[in-house]
Every structure is written in structure tokens, then in C-alpha cells.
Write a protein that holds these residues in place. Structure first.
Motif, mmCIF file in Angstrom:
data_model
loop_
_atom_site.group_PDB
_atom_site.id
_atom_site.type_symbol
_atom_site.label_atom_id
_atom_site.label_comp_id
_atom_site.label_asym_id
_atom_site.label_seq_id
_atom_site.Cartn_x
_atom_site.Cartn_y
_atom_site.Cartn_z
ATOM 1 N N GLY A 68 0.823 -1.209 0.000
ATOM 2 C CA GLY A 68 0.000 0.000 0.000
ATOM 3 C C GLY A 68 0.853 1.255 0.000
ATOM 4 N N LEU A 69 1.918 1.248 0.808
ATOM 5 C CA LEU A 69 2.833 2.392 0.849
ATOM 6 C C LEU A 69 3.562 2.546 -0.479
ATOM 7 N N SER A 70 4.004 1.432 -1.040
ATOM 8 C CA SER A 70 4.707 1.471 -2.327
ATOM 9 C C SER A 70 3.787 1.971 -3.434
ATOM 10 N N ALA A 71 2.532 1.522 -3.411
ATOM 11 C CA ALA A 71 1.576 1.947 -4.432
ATOM 12 C C ALA A 71 1.355 3.458 -4.386
ATOM 13 N N ALA A 72 1.262 3.996 -3.167
ATOM 14 C CA ALA A 72 1.057 5.437 -3.027
ATOM 15 C C ALA A 72 2.267 6.210 -3.539
ATOM 16 N N THR A 73 3.465 5.703 -3.235
ATOM 17 C CA THR A 73 4.694 6.371 -3.685
ATOM 18 C C THR A 73 4.801 6.342 -5.202
ATOM 19 N N TYR A 78 4.364 8.673 -10.657
ATOM 20 C CA TYR A 78 3.747 8.448 -11.975
ATOM 21 C C TYR A 78 2.883 9.640 -12.393
ATOM 22 N N THR A 79 2.115 10.158 -11.453
ATOM 23 C CA THR A 79 1.255 11.306 -11.742
ATOM 24 C C THR A 79 2.085 12.522 -12.138
ATOM 25 N N ALA A 80 3.195 12.729 -11.426
ATOM 26 C CA ALA A 80 4.058 13.872 -11.726
ATOM 27 C C ALA A 80 4.709 13.718 -13.096
ATOM 28 N N LEU A 81 5.178 12.521 -13.432
ATOM 29 C CA LEU A 81 5.792 12.289 -14.743
ATOM 30 C C LEU A 81 4.797 12.534 -15.871
ATOM 31 N N THR A 82 3.573 12.080 -15.671
ATOM 32 C CA THR A 82 2.534 12.298 -16.679
ATOM 33 C C THR A 82 2.274 13.781 -16.868
ATOM 34 N N SER A 83 2.281 14.528 -15.755
ATOM 35 C CA SER A 83 2.069 15.969 -15.834
ATOM 36 C C SER A 83 3.220 16.655 -16.562
ATOM 37 N N VAL A 84 4.448 16.189 -16.344
ATOM 38 C CA VAL A 84 5.613 16.798 -17.001
ATOM 39 C C VAL A 84 5.580 16.539 -18.503
ATOM 40 N N ALA A 143 21.052 12.286 -1.141
ATOM 41 C CA ALA A 143 20.480 11.327 -0.188
ATOM 42 C C ALA A 143 19.549 10.326 -0.870
ATOM 43 N N THR A 144 19.211 10.564 -2.126
ATOM 44 C CA THR A 144 18.315 9.658 -2.843
ATOM 45 C C THR A 144 19.052 8.368 -3.182
ATOM 46 N N PRO A 145 18.533 7.208 -2.744
ATOM 47 C CA PRO A 145 19.231 5.940 -3.017
ATOM 48 C C PRO A 145 19.249 5.625 -4.509
ATOM 49 N N ALA A 146 20.305 4.957 -4.947
ATOM 50 C CA ALA A 146 20.414 4.608 -6.370
ATOM 51 C C ALA A 146 19.391 3.550 -6.754
ATOM 52 N N THR A 147 19.097 2.650 -5.824
ATOM 53 C CA THR A 147 18.141 1.570 -6.080
ATOM 54 C C THR A 147 17.150 1.497 -4.929
ATOM 55 N N VAL A 148 15.891 1.320 -5.270
ATOM 56 C CA VAL A 148 14.832 1.178 -4.267
ATOM 57 C C VAL A 148 14.201 -0.198 -4.431
ATOM 58 N N ASN A 149 14.110 -0.935 -3.327
ATOM 59 C CA ASN A 149 13.484 -2.263 -3.348
ATOM 60 C C ASN A 149 12.120 -2.193 -2.658
ATOM 61 N N LEU A 150 11.087 -2.423 -3.422
ATOM 62 C CA LEU A 150 9.730 -2.394 -2.886
ATOM 63 C C LEU A 150 9.313 -3.818 -2.514
ATOM 64 N N VAL A 151 8.996 -4.042 -1.240
ATOM 65 C CA VAL A 151 8.587 -5.378 -0.794
ATOM 66 C C VAL A 151 7.296 -5.773 -1.501
ATOM 67 N N ASN A 237 0.785 -1.327 -11.923
ATOM 68 C CA ASN A 237 -0.112 -2.455 -12.182
ATOM 69 C C ASN A 237 0.371 -3.717 -11.474
ATOM 70 N N ARG A 238 1.688 -3.909 -11.454
ATOM 71 C CA ARG A 238 2.240 -5.090 -10.781
ATOM 72 C C ARG A 238 1.962 -5.039 -9.287
ATOM 73 N N ILE A 239 2.110 -3.869 -8.699
ATOM 74 C CA ILE A 239 1.838 -3.722 -7.266
ATOM 75 C C ILE A 239 0.371 -4.022 -6.968
ATOM 76 N N GLN A 240 -0.526 -3.539 -7.813
ATOM 77 C CA GLN A 240 -1.948 -3.796 -7.608
ATOM 78 C C GLN A 240 -2.260 -5.285 -7.714
ATOM 79 N N THR A 241 -1.643 -5.945 -8.706
ATOM 80 C CA THR A 241 -1.840 -7.390 -8.859
ATOM 81 C C THR A 241 -1.327 -8.139 -7.639
ATOM 82 N N ASN A 242 -0.140 -7.748 -7.149
ATOM 83 C CA ASN A 242 0.419 -8.388 -5.955
ATOM 84 C C ASN A 242 -0.450 -8.146 -4.734
#
Length: 301
Positions: A68-73, A78-84, A143-151, A237-242
Motif C-alpha cells: 500500500g505504501l509502495s503503491a502510493a509512492t 507516476y502522476t508527476a511524470l505524466t504531468s511533465v 540522499a536519494t538511493p540509487a536503487t529502491v526495493n519495494l517489498v 499495475n504489478r503492485i496492484q496485482t500483488n
């Protein structure tokens, strides 16, 4: 043989009453808890399995919360990229059309630059605002990590637990960085999408070539940002399916635990009524057996 010292009939009745009382206590416990295996002493194997499965379900619940937290992030980014990326009214698409318009001979490029500046500021503001729970991949810092792992999942085979993750490379989504290496602030050809200006350009061949370079730069940025948005859309979509799968899996585990340890209330209620009758009859039988010794006294009257 009648004996004053040993009343075998009363002893038999007492043993039967003890057995019935024990069964009655067990049945009442099952009814009060709703479980036929509430402790390890009820059935050690089933209790152990159920305990492990409950622990697995607790882990799956944590995975559901993490998803749920990952989906919100991801949705925020995604919303910001679409706006850009934008459309005919703003974003990179509008910026591209303004640059194409600026190639028109004799046009007032200073006025066009005013619109370009607003779009540049808007895109940067959008990237800066794309923050959820302190996380921002579009406007990256040191401070932004190079890789993010979403459980994304949890499983246990035997005694070995495994946690699945969705790995994301944040540089694929960074529009701006503190080192100017993002999609929109990387300088090439003397300018970046974030800093390009056409206010001083003229109709000369050299300036027209510069405009062509700007148009190519913005076109490439549109493709890069659209690709990043598409990638995040797939992750979303993958997060929602999971999430749906984890919820279904938790329900399945709950059903499995119930089949192992839950009491059949219809059966237990019927058994309770039968045992209560048996207990009453046992008390009466014991009373009769105890009274039978009184008949011996009549022999001595």
C-alpha cells in the motif's frame, strides 16, 4: 457378593461419571473458544502448524501494508511524470510546440520565451512536489538511493522464509538532480531543457540550427519521460496485482488454519446436550449405587 468395604457398583458409576465430566469439560472449552485445537496439548502437530501459518499470515499482512505504501509512492511519481510530459496546454509537449513556433521567421521570440520560462518553472515545481512520505525520485539529491526495493511478497518453504521485492533504479526517473544529471537538467550543446532560452535568437542560419537542436533535445526528453512514466505505470499495475494476490492468499491461509483447529459448532452443541444427559444419568447411577449398601442394614434388624 455384597460388601461393606468395597462397593464395586459405585466405583464403576464414579469412573463413568469422571469420564463424562472430562468429555463435557473438553466440549465446553471448544464451544467457549470456538477451537477444537486451542493449545498444544489438544493436538501438538496441528497446533504447531497453525501457529506457523498464523506467523506467515502476520508477515503477509505486513507485505500488504508495504504494498500500500509502495503503491502510493509510485502513484505520486507516476502522476508527476505524466504531468511533465503534458499536452497541448503545458509540459514538454507544449514546450516542443513553442520551439517549433519559434522557427517562424520574424516572430517575437521574447514573448515565446516568457511562455517557455513558465513551463520550465512549472515542470521543476511539479518534480519537487512529487514527494510522498519524504520520498522523491524525480527531484533527486545526494540522499536519494540509487536503487529502491519495494517489498512485494513473502513465502516460507520449510523453515526458510523468502521476501520478494521489486527493484527500481531511481536514475531512470530523475528529472532533476543535485549534480545536473537528470533527464531535464543534463546540459548538452550548451543548454538543458531546464535552462534553454530563445529570447536572443534571430532568423540567422546559426540560430535556426540552435533551435533545431533545442527541438531535438525536447523531443528526446519527451521520449525519456514518457518511457519512465510507462515503466512506473507497469510497476503500478504489478503492485496492484500483488496486492490482490496477497489479500487472497491471506484469506486462503485463514481458511486453512480454520480447517485444522476450528471446532464444528453444530457437532459440539449436539455433543454437549448428550454429555449433559449422560452426566445427569451418571449422578443418578452413583446415587443408586451408594444407596444399595443401605439394604445390608436390613439384614441385621
Amino acid at each position: 457378593m455384597s460388601s461393606l468395604l468395597t462397593n464395586s457398583t459405585a466405583m464403576t458409576a464414579l469412573q463413568t461419571l469422571r469420564s463424562v465430566s472430562s468429555q463435557l469439560s473438553t466440549t465446553q472449552g471448544r464451544i467457549s473458544t470456538g477451537q477444537r485445537v486451542a493449545t498444544a496439548s489438544d493436538n501438538a502437530a496441528y497446533w504447531s502448524i497453525a501457529t506457523s501459518m498464523r506467523a506467515d499470515n502476520a508477515a503477509l499482512s505486513a507485505v500488504s501494508d508495504s504494498l500500500g505504501l509502495s503503491a502510493a509512492t509510485v502513484d505520486t511519481e507516476y502522476t508527476a511524470l505524466t504531468s511533465v510530459v503534458g499536452d497541448s496546454t503545458g509540459g514538454l509537449v507544449k514546450l516542443q510546440s513553442l520551439l517549433v513556433e519559434a522557427k517562424t521567421a520574424g516572430i517575437d521570440r521574447t514573448k515565446i520565451q516568457a511562455d517557455i520560462t513558465q513551463i520550465q518553472q512549472q515542470m521543476k515545481g511539479t518534480a519537487s512536489a512529487a514527494t510522498f512520505n519524504g520520498v522523491n525520485w524525480l527531484s533527486a539529491t545526494t540522499a536519494t538511493p540509487a536503487t529502491v526495493n519495494l517489498v512485494s511478497s513473502f513465502s516460507r518453504v520449510g523453515g526458510t522464509p523468502t521476501t520478494g521485492t521489486i527493484a527500481l533504479t531511481t536514475s531512470n526517473y530523475s528529472l532533476y538532480t543535485s549534480t545536473s544529471t537528470g533527464i531535464l537538467d543534463t546540459v548538452s550543446g550548451g543548454a538543458s531543457v531546464n535552462t534553454l532560452t530563445i529570447a536572443t535568437l534571430t532568423d540567422s542560419v546559426a540560430d535556426q540550427t540552435t533551435l533545431d537542436g533545442y527541438i531535438s533535445k525536447v523531443t528526446a526528453a519527451i521520449n525519456s519521460v514518457a518511457s519512465a512514466a510507462a515503466n512506473l505505470g507497469a510497476v503500478k499495475n504489478r503492485i496492484q496485482t500483488n496486492t490482490d494476490f496477497v489479500q487472497s492468499l491471506m484469506d486462503s491461509v485463514d481458511r486453512g488454519i480454520g480447517q485444522l483447529v476450528d471446532a464444528d459448532m453444530n457437532r459440539e452443541s449436539t455433543r454437549l446436550a448428550a454429555l449433559q444427559v449422560q452426566q445427569q444419568l451418571g449422578v443418578q447411577a452413583l446415587s443408586i449405587a451408594n444407596n444399595s449398601s443401605q439394604s445390608i442394614l436390613s439384614l441385621f434388624r
